[in-house]
Design a protein around this motif. Structure first.
Motif, mmCIF file in Angstrom:
data_model
loop_
_atom_site.group_PDB
_atom_site.id
_atom_site.type_symbol
_atom_site.label_atom_id
_atom_site.label_comp_id
_atom_site.label_asym_id
_atom_site.label_seq_id
_atom_site.Cartn_x
_atom_site.Cartn_y
_atom_site.Cartn_z
ATOM 1 N N SER A 1 43.878 33.938 31.696
ATOM 2 C CA SER A 1 43.657 33.744 33.120
ATOM 3 C C SER A 1 42.903 34.919 33.705
ATOM 4 O O SER A 1 42.429 35.802 33.003
ATOM 5 C CB SER A 1 45.003 33.561 33.824
ATOM 6 O OG SER A 1 45.840 34.669 33.582
ATOM 7 N N LYS A 2 42.818 34.910 35.013
ATOM 8 C CA LYS A 2 42.099 35.949 35.730
ATOM 9 C C LYS A 2 42.931 37.226 35.808
ATOM 10 O O LYS A 2 44.050 37.299 35.317
ATOM 11 C CB LYS A 2 41.766 35.447 37.125
ATOM 12 C CG LYS A 2 40.822 34.248 37.134
ATOM 13 C CD LYS A 2 40.434 33.886 38.557
ATOM 14 C CE LYS A 2 39.412 32.767 38.574
ATOM 15 N NZ LYS A 2 38.962 32.456 39.941
ATOM 16 N N THR A 3 42.361 38.223 36.470
ATOM 17 C CA THR A 3 43.074 39.462 36.742
ATOM 18 C C THR A 3 43.045 39.707 38.243
ATOM 19 O O THR A 3 42.393 38.987 38.994
ATOM 20 C CB THR A 3 42.424 40.659 36.022
ATOM 21 O OG1 THR A 3 41.158 40.951 36.644
ATOM 22 C CG2 THR A 3 42.206 40.363 34.548
ATOM 23 N N SER A 4 43.712 40.753 38.671
ATOM 24 C CA SER A 4 43.754 41.074 40.093
ATOM 25 C C SER A 4 42.357 41.343 40.647
ATOM 26 O O SER A 4 42.101 41.140 41.838
ATOM 27 C CB SER A 4 44.651 42.294 40.328
ATOM 28 O OG SER A 4 44.172 43.411 39.595
ATOM 29 N N ASP B 1 42.964 46.165 47.303
ATOM 30 C CA ASP B 1 43.463 47.418 47.873
ATOM 31 C C ASP B 1 44.843 47.825 47.359
ATOM 32 O O ASP B 1 45.422 48.812 47.815
ATOM 33 C CB ASP B 1 43.511 47.310 49.403
ATOM 34 C CG ASP B 1 42.120 47.196 50.018
ATOM 35 O OD1 ASP B 1 41.176 47.780 49.452
ATOM 36 O OD2 ASP B 1 41.982 46.518 51.059
ATOM 37 N N LEU B 2 45.372 47.079 46.401
ATOM 38 C CA LEU B 2 46.670 47.436 45.838
ATOM 39 C C LEU B 2 46.550 48.719 45.023
ATOM 40 O O LEU B 2 45.501 49.004 44.442
ATOM 41 C CB LEU B 2 47.188 46.316 44.937
ATOM 42 C CG LEU B 2 47.481 44.959 45.590
ATOM 43 C CD1 LEU B 2 47.930 43.963 44.530
ATOM 44 C CD2 LEU B 2 48.537 45.093 46.678
ATOM 45 N N ASP B 3 47.626 49.491 44.953
ATOM 46 C CA ASP B 3 47.597 50.690 44.125
ATOM 47 C C ASP B 3 47.626 50.301 42.650
ATOM 48 O O ASP B 3 47.933 49.165 42.294
ATOM 49 C CB ASP B 3 48.766 51.622 44.469
ATOM 50 C CG ASP B 3 50.106 50.958 44.225
ATOM 51 O OD1 ASP B 3 50.529 50.875 43.062
ATOM 52 O OD2 ASP B 3 50.730 50.495 45.203
ATOM 53 N N THR B 4 47.317 51.250 41.790
ATOM 54 C CA THR B 4 47.157 50.971 40.362
ATOM 55 C C THR B 4 48.424 50.397 39.737
ATOM 56 O O THR B 4 48.365 49.428 38.964
ATOM 57 C CB THR B 4 46.761 52.256 39.619
ATOM 58 O OG1 THR B 4 45.508 52.713 40.123
ATOM 59 C CG2 THR B 4 46.640 52.008 38.125
ATOM 60 N N PHE C 1 41.749 53.418 34.855
ATOM 61 C CA PHE C 1 41.808 54.755 34.271
ATOM 62 C C PHE C 1 43.115 55.474 34.620
ATOM 63 O O PHE C 1 43.124 56.659 34.966
ATOM 64 C CB PHE C 1 40.599 55.588 34.714
ATOM 65 C CG PHE C 1 39.303 55.139 34.106
ATOM 66 C CD1 PHE C 1 38.905 55.587 32.863
ATOM 67 C CD2 PHE C 1 38.504 54.231 34.783
ATOM 68 C CE1 PHE C 1 37.717 55.148 32.296
ATOM 69 C CE2 PHE C 1 37.302 53.790 34.226
ATOM 70 C CZ PHE C 1 36.911 54.249 32.974
ATOM 71 N N ALA C 2 44.220 54.753 34.500
ATOM 72 C CA ALA C 2 45.534 55.343 34.762
ATOM 73 C C ALA C 2 46.607 54.530 34.053
ATOM 74 O O ALA C 2 46.433 53.346 33.767
ATOM 75 C CB ALA C 2 45.819 55.391 36.267
#
Length: 297
Positions: A24-27, A35-38, A221-222
């Motif tokens: 499926s898709k991703t965020s 705008d969600l945090d990582t 990258f986290a």
């Protein structure tokens, strides 16, 4: 100590965590999730990749849309890994029908929840699939999915925005961190939104994971968890959710480059079982600013 490099498609990795799998898709595909945090994005990606959640359109997730009882049934049945009879076309509830264009999809999931004892419906012989779910009802649902109904009834809580019957459920759901931390009152009688359902379901699934297993995602990258505390003997799996290759290294302990010098690509993971107490820094040698800490007790 044990280590292994698993080169699997993302959907297969998620299978071990969520059971129901769908490519499926991703965020990143949904404008209202940008705008969600990582850390939160990683949770959304895990649930989306598992096929447990879809967007309300190709480009919109419906982050703050109010959820209904049909949506909850599907999510709860999937995170509980219940047996779903997809060929089922009749329901024990008079108001649940495959002919319902909006909510008929939920029929087999609703029946699975009933069989598991999670719900007896909204009233005698009815489920009310289109009915909205309040925050306190969602708290009760999630606690019951965890099999902690009796524990909730033994809790005390004094929030005037929560109905008397739900005080214990809300107290336990907050204790278990099924809802994001917030200041002020809980707002129990306000309608729950899709973001609360997803985050609550994600946390429930963590509680339902086998003892001794934890998951960390790599995105933007986290590491999704900046610090993790586990018991000795816990297997930690780190999954790469992005297109850029990464390595998983803890000096003197393990180095994923020994199995794959090119790095772990999207959809691949690295697992390590921490069996000695200590504090271990884990990082990506390609991108040293990417770090997390695993504390083993």
């Amino acid at each position: 100590m044990k280590k292994s490099l698993s080169v699997l498609f993302s959907a297969t990795i998620v299978l071990s965590m969520f059971s129901s799998v769908a490519l499926s898709k991703t965020s990143a595909d949904f404008t209202d999730l940008k705008d969600l945090d990582t850390a939160t994005k990683a949770k959304f990606d895990a649930m989306i990749n598992a096929g447990i959640f879809n967007g309300v359109s190709d480009t919109t997730f419906g982050l703050h849309d109010e959820m209904n009882r049909a949506q909850f049934a599907k999510v709860a049945a999937l995170i509980m890994n219940l047996e779903i009879n997809k060929n089922l076309n009749t329901s024990s509830f008079t108001d649940v029908s495959m002919g319902d264009r909006a909510n008929g999809y939920a029929l087999p999931y609703i029946e699975a929840l009933k069989a598991a004892g999670v719900t007896d419906g909204y009233g005698e012989g009815i489920y009310n699939p289109a009915g909205k779910v309040t925050k306190e009802q969602l708290a009760a649902f999630l606690v019951r999915v965890l099999g902690k109904d009796a524990d909730a009834k033994g809790k005390t809580y004094t929030d005037k925005t929560v109905s008397d019957w739900a005080q214990g459920y809300v107290a336990l759901s907050l204790e278990l961190k099924l809802f994001p931390a917030a200041e002020g009152s809980f707002g129990g009688i306000s309608n729950a939104t899709r973001d609360l359902l997803l985050l609550g379901a994600y946390e429930v699934k963590q509680h339902l994971m086998p003892t001794g297993e934890q998951m960390i995602h790599i995105m933007d990258f986290a590491f999704s968890k900046k610090a993790l505390t586990v018991k000795a003997g816990t297997k930690v799996t780190i999954m790469n959710e992005e297109d850029v290759p990464h390595t998983i290294v803890s000096d003197g302990l393990f180095d994923s480059r020994k199995e794959n010098s090119a790095g772990i690509k999207k959809g691949e993971s690295y697992s390590y079982t921490f069996d000695k107490p200590g504090v271990y820094k884990v990082y990506c040698s390609f991108h040293p600013f990417m770090t997390t800490t695993v504390t083993v007790k």
